[in-house]
Scaffold this motif. Structure first.
Motif, PDB file in Angstrom:
ATOM      1  N   MET A 233      86.253  18.559  51.860  1.00  0.00           N
ATOM      2  CA  MET A 233      87.188  17.494  51.520  1.00  0.00           C
ATOM      3  C   MET A 233      88.081  17.199  52.734  1.00  0.00           C
ATOM      4  SD  MET A 233      86.085  17.712  48.429  1.00  0.00           S
ATOM      5  CE  MET A 233      86.995  16.502  47.493  1.00  0.00           C
ATOM      6  N   ILE A 234      88.229  15.931  53.041  1.00  0.00           N
ATOM      7  CA  ILE A 234      89.155  15.504  54.098  1.00  0.00           C
ATOM      8  C   ILE A 234      90.239  14.691  53.402  1.00  0.00           C
ATOM      9  CG2 ILE A 234      89.390  14.249  56.283  1.00  0.00           C
ATOM     10  CD1 ILE A 234      86.219  14.363  56.376  1.00  0.00           C
ATOM     11  N   GLU A 235      91.488  15.011  53.714  1.00  0.00           N
ATOM     12  CA  GLU A 235      92.582  14.306  53.042  1.00  0.00           C
ATOM     13  C   GLU A 235      93.621  13.843  54.041  1.00  0.00           C
ATOM     14  OE1 GLU A 235      92.961  16.159  48.577  1.00  0.00           O
ATOM     15  OE2 GLU A 235      94.211  16.976  50.139  1.00  0.00           O
ATOM     16  N   PHE A 236      94.221  12.731  53.772  1.00  0.00           N
ATOM     17  CA  PHE A 236      95.395  12.326  54.556  1.00  0.00           C
ATOM     18  C   PHE A 236      96.334  11.490  53.704  1.00  0.00           C
ATOM     19  CE2 PHE A 236      93.889   8.020  55.335  1.00  0.00           C
ATOM     20  CZ  PHE A 236      92.511   8.152  55.300  1.00  0.00           C
ATOM     21  N   HIS A 237      97.601  11.503  54.115  1.00  0.00           N
ATOM     22  CA  HIS A 237      98.662  10.820  53.356  1.00  0.00           C
ATOM     23  C   HIS A 237      99.135   9.572  54.083  1.00  0.00           C
ATOM     24  CE1 HIS A 237      99.717  13.980  50.409  1.00  0.00           C
ATOM     25  NE2 HIS A 237      99.129  14.744  51.300  1.00  0.00           N
ATOM     26  N   GLY A 238      99.918   8.812  53.350  1.00  0.00           N
ATOM     27  CA  GLY A 238     100.743   7.793  53.978  1.00  0.00           C
ATOM     28  C   GLY A 238     100.094   6.449  54.190  1.00  0.00           C
ATOM     29  N   LEU A 249      84.911   2.752  54.092  1.00  0.00           N
ATOM     30  CA  LEU A 249      84.984   4.214  54.201  1.00  0.00           C
ATOM     31  C   LEU A 249      83.950   4.868  53.275  1.00  0.00           C
ATOM     32  CD1 LEU A 249      86.531   6.617  55.420  1.00  0.00           C
ATOM     33  CD2 LEU A 249      88.188   6.430  53.574  1.00  0.00           C
ATOM     34  N   GLN A 250      83.855   4.343  52.051  1.00  0.00           N
ATOM     35  CA  GLN A 250      82.913   4.902  51.072  1.00  0.00           C
ATOM     36  C   GLN A 250      81.473   4.840  51.578  1.00  0.00           C
ATOM     37  OE1 GLN A 250      84.337   2.452  47.905  1.00  0.00           O
ATOM     38  NE2 GLN A 250      85.558   4.089  46.971  1.00  0.00           N
ATOM     39  N   ALA A 251      81.206   3.855  52.432  1.00  0.00           N
ATOM     40  CA  ALA A 251      79.845   3.679  52.945  1.00  0.00           C
ATOM     41  C   ALA A 251      79.465   4.776  53.949  1.00  0.00           C
ATOM     42  CB  ALA A 251      79.715   2.309  53.600  1.00  0.00           C
ATOM     43  N   CYS A 252      80.463   5.475  54.505  1.00  0.00           N
ATOM     44  CA  CYS A 252      80.115   6.489  55.513  1.00  0.00           C
ATOM     45  C   CYS A 252      80.425   7.922  55.070  1.00  0.00           C
ATOM     46  CB  CYS A 252      80.753   6.170  56.865  1.00  0.00           C
ATOM     47  SG  CYS A 252      82.515   5.982  56.819  1.00  0.00           S
ATOM     48  N   CYS A 253      80.501   8.141  53.756  1.00  0.00           N
ATOM     49  CA  CYS A 253      80.698   9.511  53.265  1.00  0.00           C
ATOM     50  C   CYS A 253      80.133   9.585  51.843  1.00  0.00           C
ATOM     51  CB  CYS A 253      82.175   9.875  53.253  1.00  0.00           C
ATOM     52  SG  CYS A 253      83.134   8.836  52.152  1.00  0.00           S
ATOM     53  N   LYS A 254      80.246  10.749  51.216  1.00  0.00           N
ATOM     54  CA  LYS A 254      79.690  10.880  49.862  1.00  0.00           C
ATOM     55  C   LYS A 254      80.561  10.137  48.834  1.00  0.00           C
ATOM     56  CE  LYS A 254      78.028  14.204  46.560  1.00  0.00           C
ATOM     57  NZ  LYS A 254      78.093  15.568  46.088  1.00  0.00           N
ATOM     58  N   ALA A 255      81.883  10.307  48.976  1.00  0.00           N
ATOM     59  CA  ALA A 255      82.809   9.583  48.097  1.00  0.00           C
ATOM     60  C   ALA A 255      84.161   9.500  48.782  1.00  0.00           C
ATOM     61  CB  ALA A 255      82.948  10.304  46.763  1.00  0.00           C
ATOM     62  N   ALA A 256      84.911   8.461  48.468  1.00  0.00           N
ATOM     63  CA  ALA A 256      86.274   8.336  49.011  1.00  0.00           C
ATOM     64  C   ALA A 256      87.138   7.655  47.958  1.00  0.00           C
ATOM     65  CB  ALA A 256      86.259   7.519  50.300  1.00  0.00           C
ATOM     66  N   ARG A 257      88.358   8.203  47.797  1.00  0.00           N
ATOM     67  CA  ARG A 257      89.295   7.621  46.829  1.00  0.00           C
ATOM     68  C   ARG A 257      90.652   7.469  47.481  1.00  0.00           C
ATOM     69  NH1 ARG A 257      87.348  12.131  44.596  1.00  0.00           N
ATOM     70  NH2 ARG A 257      85.690  11.884  43.076  1.00  0.00           N
ATOM     71  N   GLU A 266      85.085  12.878  50.487  1.00  0.00           N
ATOM     72  CA  GLU A 266      84.148  13.997  50.281  1.00  0.00           C
ATOM     73  C   GLU A 266      82.955  13.804  51.202  1.00  0.00           C
ATOM     74  OE1 GLU A 266      84.684  13.635  45.541  1.00  0.00           O
ATOM     75  OE2 GLU A 266      82.807  14.527  46.233  1.00  0.00           O
ATOM     76  N   THR A 267      82.559  14.895  51.841  1.00  0.00           N
ATOM     77  CA  THR A 267      81.396  14.772  52.714  1.00  0.00           C
ATOM     78  C   THR A 267      80.562  16.051  52.725  1.00  0.00           C
ATOM     79  OG1 THR A 267      80.635  14.342  54.956  1.00  0.00           O
ATOM     80  CG2 THR A 267      82.728  15.497  54.760  1.00  0.00           C
ATOM     81  N   ARG A 294      89.472  20.769  54.023  1.00  0.00           N
ATOM     82  CA  ARG A 294      89.493  21.967  53.164  1.00  0.00           C
ATOM     83  C   ARG A 294      88.269  21.994  52.252  1.00  0.00           C
ATOM     84  NH1 ARG A 294      90.435  20.221  48.258  1.00  0.00           N
ATOM     85  NH2 ARG A 294      91.516  18.251  47.964  1.00  0.00           N
ATOM     86  N   GLN A 295      88.094  23.161  51.627  1.00  0.00           N
ATOM     87  CA  GLN A 295      87.012  23.309  50.647  1.00  0.00           C
ATOM     88  C   GLN A 295      87.480  22.737  49.302  1.00  0.00           C
ATOM     89  OE1 GLN A 295      83.970  24.299  51.688  1.00  0.00           O
ATOM     90  NE2 GLN A 295      85.160  24.077  53.563  1.00  0.00           N
ATOM     91  N   PRO A 296      86.549  22.386  48.409  1.00  0.00           N
ATOM     92  CA  PRO A 296      86.960  21.824  47.115  1.00  0.00           C
ATOM     93  C   PRO A 296      87.769  22.826  46.284  1.00  0.00           C
ATOM     94  CG  PRO A 296      84.596  21.525  47.470  1.00  0.00           C
ATOM     95  CD  PRO A 296      85.086  22.421  48.554  1.00  0.00           C
ATOM     96  N   ASN A 297      88.715  22.322  45.511  1.00  0.00           N
ATOM     97  CA  ASN A 297      89.508  23.174  44.622  1.00  0.00           C
ATOM     98  C   ASN A 297      89.440  22.613  43.194  1.00  0.00           C
ATOM     99  OD1 ASN A 297      91.309  21.005  44.464  1.00  0.00           O
ATOM    100  ND2 ASN A 297      92.534  21.785  46.164  1.00  0.00           N
ATOM    101  N   LEU A 298      90.228  23.199  42.288  1.00  0.00           N
ATOM    102  CA  LEU A 298      90.152  22.783  40.879  1.00  0.00           C
ATOM    103  C   LEU A 298      90.631  21.349  40.677  1.00  0.00           C
ATOM    104  CD1 LEU A 298      91.319  26.031  39.052  1.00  0.00           C
ATOM    105  CD2 LEU A 298      89.010  25.103  39.192  1.00  0.00           C
TER     106      LEU A 298
END
Ligand code: ATP
Length: 312
Positions: A233-238, A249-257, A266-267, A294-298
């Protein structure tokens, strides 16, 4: 621990438990098994049905249907003698503010034929130094520890903690986690509810994730996260990401929200996705704040299953 509960592999088994309030299916036919000497966590957002579930297991609320097996007995509802063998955390606010900590625990001890020594309880919940303090002078965390102490006075093998750390600061929360871990180390079984993903991950042997009255996933924190696959998982704020940019963005990874100014990507191919992400940020003039990998969490498990975050 009783010899009977030592022989069984589980402390509690719940089948088809249901409670409706009018049209609201607060608890909708849930089933699970709580292993002995474990921390079993019900994780879910506000209104998922966690408290209603606990209240039925504690004998405070009568189920519409279903069966509860506890201490080797199969029950349609938890009866008073069974209740006496459980420990239930009362929500804060119930204690008389002008009584002292020791007086409260002594009062609770008087409700039971057999009770633990108040000194032992004070030690368990790290309140020995506060034994003479008035309840009104305690911090939120200390009050919660007192409430847990009161729940332990009858030396129960099965302890219910409904959102024990809600509203507490990080240090007070960690103190409660230490108490829960200590209880488990002494062979107690703890059923906990929380909407804090981190709390569930740190404390639990088993987690069931509840949403709209149903259990939508169940397992150890690790197996639940592993079920998401080989993802990072890749995350960023702001960044308030326009929908067109999100689609790119969704086109170049598994999922993006993008949700509440936080973007989660997610990649399964971290290096490639990172390269695409930097190119994408330049193209759309989007700045990364607090970029983490980071790795996936709950939280991700919940998000994947429901499309929503645990804490909205
Ligand atoms: P929270 O984290 O906010 O405490 P929860 O997961 O514990 O939420 P419950 O309190 O069990 O959820 O509520 C489940 C659903 O049942 C919610 O939709 C709630 O509004 C409803 N509900 C709970 N108690 C009652 C009641 N006494 N009468 C009617 N509806 C209720």
């Amino acid at each position: 621990m009783t010899s009977a509960s030592t022989k069984r592999a589980f402390m509690m088994k719940v089948s088809g438990l249901t409670k409706h309030y009018g049209e609201t299916r607060a608890v909708d036919g849930i089933s699970f098994t709580v292993p002995n000497a474990s921390v079993f966590t019900i994780l879910g957002p506000n209104g998922a049905g966690k408290t209603t579930t606990l209240e039925m297991l504690e004998g405070i609320r009568e189920p519409d249907s279903g069966e509860i097996e506890v201490f080797g007995e199969r029950l349609k509802r938890v009866t008073r003698p069974v209740k006496q063998r459980m420990g239930v955390l009362l929500q804060d606010g119930g204690f008389e503010p002008y009584l002292k900590v020791r007086e409260i625990l002594t009062l609770f001890a008087s409700f039971f034929e057999k009770a633990l020594s108040v000194n032992d309880i004070l030690e368990t919940v790290a309140l020995t130094e506060k034994s003479k303090a008035l309840v009104r002078t305690l911090s939120g965390g200390q009050r919660q520890r007192l409430a847990i102490g009161a729940a332990l006075i009858n030396d129960p093998d099965l302890i219910f903690l409904d959102e024990p750390t809600t509203g507490l600061d990080p240090q007070a929360r960690r103190n409660i986690w230490d108490i829960v871990s200590g209880l488990k180390a002494r062979g107690k079984t703890i059923i906990l509810t929380t909407h804090y993903m981190e709390e569930a991950e740190i404390l639990s042997d088993e987690v069931c994730i509840m949403d709209y009255g149903k259990i939508i996933a169940q397992g150890t924190p690790k197996t639940l996260a592993d079920d998401l696959g080989e993802e990072t998982m890749i995350e960023f704020h702001g960044a308030d990401v326009p929908s067109q940019a999100l689609e790119r963005l969704q086109a170049c990874c598994k999922a993006a929200r993008s949700d509440q100014m936080m973007v989660t990507v997610e990649t399964e191919h971290l290096t490639d996705t990172m390269e695409s992400l930097f190119a994408w940020s330049r193209e759309h003039d989007i700045k990364f704040h607090e970029l983490t990998v980071r790795q996936p969490n709950l939280e991700d498990v919940f998000l994947t299953l429901t499309g929503r975050r645990l804490r909205g």
